[in-house]
Design an enzyme around this catalytic site. Structure first.
Site, PDB file in Angstrom:
ATOM      1  N   GLY A 207       0.843  -1.199   0.000  1.00 54.71           N
ATOM      2  CA  GLY A 207       0.000   0.000   0.000  1.00 54.71           C
ATOM      3  C   GLY A 207       0.870   1.237   0.000  1.00 54.71           C
ATOM      4  N   ASN A 208       0.287   2.378   0.304  1.00 54.40           N
ATOM      5  CA  ASN A 208       1.079   3.600   0.411  1.00 54.40           C
ATOM      6  C   ASN A 208       0.445   4.529   1.440  1.00 54.40           C
ATOM      7  OD1 ASN A 208      -0.780   5.547  -1.001  1.00 54.40           O
ATOM      8  ND2 ASN A 208      -0.514   4.023  -2.619  1.00 54.40           N
TER       9      ASN A 208
END
Ligand code: CTP
Length: 402
Positions: A207-208
């Site tokens: 993810g980020n």
């Protein structure tokens, strides 16, 4: 004109409460049906009788009334209106709104309403300038409330500074402006927001750090201007904005599918931080450590580019396609290259270096890049960036100059 529009006016306890009487008069002259809710402290500054006489409606005061609750419960009161206006809004009530406290009728109504909120703060200039108040203001704005004032000038305590409540005429004009048919009425908008998650196995993902604050604020701002907005949101810790259809997705492919399903739209804004890669060897079972063995190899495959796909879609291409560029160096140069590469009309470029604090923070400093050139916008809250961008979109779509 506000013919037949219903305003719930929350009056909290500050010296500026006397100006609310003038506000009630103006709103009624404009044709609005004004219901007033006084906090306990407000009653020290204006009497329920004067508010009731001017509004022509029974006043809802903080003292719990069984008759009130029976005839019109606090939930109905907060929802059976077109807009909730808080004037004056004290530092205390703003703090309650930001934290979600509901310990009296006013704060409960503000927590339970699903209608647009306009806040007119009024307080001592030191209270206004305090980082706590400014953080509360940013939170309330980011959740979609509009704010008017405060203005600079002499304050009640004999001091001078920013803290005076906006004038009743200004507040009335802001209410009329927001309740008038918005410039984007009849137009459809699509906004992507937040991160995407790409599964490695059932419990792990790539993810980020995107919070979704900017995209969500933009969806709310476009809706306030009258657009029919679909927000396609990756996994975020934010509430769905009021007045917006929110579709929740997890992966980049799901986000693309949801976006294509909403076409045609008049404007598409891709604010999501989409994962560039998906895990091509994602495991259906949780990957286990092999004692003494090598770490697992994660194989990546490119994800579709949603912004580029929307920019090229022939006759179904939105009239205006806007992308965001998250950069950590040579922000404008990289963003210009991205504009050309992706084929969109505008790029909103922001610096996401850790020192700037854009990711997850409430503020943003952006550049708006189009074929016409580069505009450097001053650093301001994400809510203000959203409001300004929404109005630029309205100008472009209704003036025909993307
Ligand atoms: N974007 C998208 N789909 C992707 C990747 C990005 O729609 N698969 C959009 C984002 O929503 C944003 C813009 O493209 O509007 C730019 O995203 P960014 O991550 O900054 O750039 P990248 O295209 O990923 O390029 P790079 O990683 O080289 O900076």
């Amino acid at each position: 004109m506000l013919d037949g529009r219903r305003i719930l006016l929350v009056i909290s306890g500050g010296i500026a409460a006397y100006k609310s009487l003038e506000l009630i008069r103006r709103l009624r002259e404009s044709g609005a049906d004004v219901r007033c809710l006084l906090t306990r402290n407000a009653e020290n500054f204006v009497t329920p009788l004067s508010v009731q006489t001017l509004s022509g409606n029974r006043v809802h005061a903080d003292t719990f009334s069984l008759t009130d609750e029976h005839e019109i419960g606090h939930i109905t009161l907060a929802r059976d209106c077109d807009m909730v206006v808080v004037a004056p809004c004290t530092a205390n009530l703003l703090a309650k709104m930001a934290t979600g406290l509901a310990d009296d009728l006013a704060s409960t109504a503000l927590l339970v309403t699903d209608k647009p909120i306009l806040v007119a703060p009024a307080m001592n200039f030191r209270m206004w300038g305090h980082p706590a108040t400014q953080a509360n203001l940013a939170t309330v704005k980011a959740r979609g409330a509009a704010v008017i004032g405060p203005n600079a000038g002499p304050l009640a305590e004999g001091e001078s500074g920013v803290g005076r409540m906006a004038e009743p005429a200004e507040i009335a004009a802001a209410i009329e402006g927001r309740l008038a048919a918005g410039p984007l009425k009849g137009l459809r908008a699509l906004v992507t927001s937040g991160p995407t998650y790409e599964a490695i196995d059932p419990v792990r993902f790539i993810g980020n750090r995107s919070s979704g604050k900017q995209g969500h604020a933009l969806a709310a701002a476009l809706a306030r201007l009258g657009a029919e907005v679909t927000l396609i949101s990756g996994p975020v810790a934010l509430a769905d904005p009021a007045g917006v259809t929110t579709v929740h997705v997890e992966t980049a492919r799901e986000m693309l599918g949801a976006a294509l399903a909403r076409l045609p739209v008049d404007v598409a804004v891709c604010a999501a931080a989409v994962a560039d890669w998906t895990v091509s060897n994602a495991s259906k079972e949780k990957r286990k450590k092999q004692p003494g063995g090598p770490p697992p190899v994660i194989e990546l495959a490119p994800n579709p580019d949603i912004l580029a796909t929307l920019s090229e879609r022939g006759s179904a291409r939105p009239q205006l396609v806007v992308g965001f560029a998250a950069e950590t160096e040579t922000v404008v140069e990289h963003a210009k290259a991205k504009l050309a590469r992706k084929g969109c009309d505008w790029i909103v470029a922001n610096d996401v270096s850790p020192a700037v604090g854009t990711f997850g923070g409430d503020f943003n400093a952006v550049h708006l890049i189009s074929q016409a050139g580069v505009e450097d916008w001053p650093r301001c809250s994400k809510a203000d960036v959203a409001e300004r961008l929404a109005w630029r979109i309205a100008d472009a779509l209704t003036g025909g100059h993307p």
